[in-house]
Design an enzyme around this catalytic site. Sequence first.
Site, short mmCIF file in Angstrom:
data_model
loop_
_atom_site.label_atom_id
_atom_site.label_comp_id
_atom_site.label_asym_id
_atom_site.label_seq_id
_atom_site.Cartn_x
_atom_site.Cartn_y
_atom_site.Cartn_z
N LYS A 120 12.48 -5.39 -27.49
CA LYS A 120 13.01 -4.51 -28.53
C LYS A 120 13.69 -3.27 -27.96
O LYS A 120 14.68 -2.79 -28.51
CB LYS A 120 11.88 -4.10 -29.48
N LYS A 203 15.23 -16.90 -32.94
CA LYS A 203 14.30 -16.82 -34.05
C LYS A 203 15.03 -16.37 -35.32
O LYS A 203 15.92 -15.53 -35.27
CB LYS A 203 13.18 -15.83 -33.72
N LYS A 206 15.34 -11.08 -39.95
CA LYS A 206 15.77 -10.32 -41.12
C LYS A 206 17.06 -9.56 -40.82
O LYS A 206 17.79 -9.19 -41.73
CB LYS A 206 14.69 -9.31 -41.51
#
Length: 341
Positions: A120, A203, A206
């Site tokens: 991240k 993956k 969102k």
Amino acid sequence: MSEASKFTPRVFSGIKPSGGLTLGNYLGAIKRFVDWQDAGTHETIYCVVDLHAITVWQEPAVLHAATREVAAGFIASGIDPVKSILFNQSQVSAHAELGWIFSCVARVGWMNRMTQFKDKAGANAEKVSLGLYAYPALMASDILLYHATHVPVGEDQKQHVELTRDIAQKFNHDYKVDFFPETAPVIEGPATRVMNLRDGTKKMSKSGESDMERINMTDDAATIAKKFKKARTDPEPLPETLDGLKDRPEAKNLVDIYAGLSGLSAEQVITEYAGAGWGKFKPALAELAVEKLGPISTEMARLMADPAEIDRILAHGADQAREIAQPILDETYRIVGMVGR
């Protein structure tokens, strides 16, 4: 006293309210939460982890709405506030309090090994929040605050639950107690990691660039069907065995999604559709997805139209959560040596 008899069998898990809920959240988490609840073998506690959401910037109004949306997704998918405790994390301040204690138990070297932070933060590690770096200690407090024995998670969160075990072991060792359980991560069933509909190596997210990459839990039936019919595939038909899906990530993803929605194993899906082309399989998958997800999106819309009811459910769940959490926090403070506990 054995581990099994000392600690009440209890499940804890949660979802961040950052962006909308997707099919990945449903198959990888919420559907399994419902299964644990309905099995009736464990107490079940589910949380909208809004404190975790703010490790990266959130617009306050958006966070407010997203917290209610995640709660609506839980309820519409079958989480029953009578059978399970459902609340948002920030209403129970004991999470943050125990999180600080665990920040003092956890070692910097442990945090440096957390692959999710590296993923991240990327090249901007010096500019991200301290919370993003340290949040696994807060996640440990979420779990151990309830003496949870099992945590249903996706594969990408397994490392954090293992860190929770390390923190529990070190606390127990340092203070010469047997107070916190060694929680087990539970990763089970097909489609525990749902992939992108346009790129099966990534993956489902969102925050993906295109809405066609994902199925949102708020999508209507026509949109769900359209997205599956346009999902990327390869030219080959479905194979005779699961081994034939090797090096075919988009094909494997769609088979796993069908398995997750239908309750079948991936092997059973392949047996049923062996040799079938995508012109047969994708419409069948779209029909199944509409059947399973359509009622959820409809119920979510109804719940979101009544935010006061969602807020009432979350507040009641927070009251229930505090009844379990406060004695555990108080005893933790006593063990550590704080005055007044």
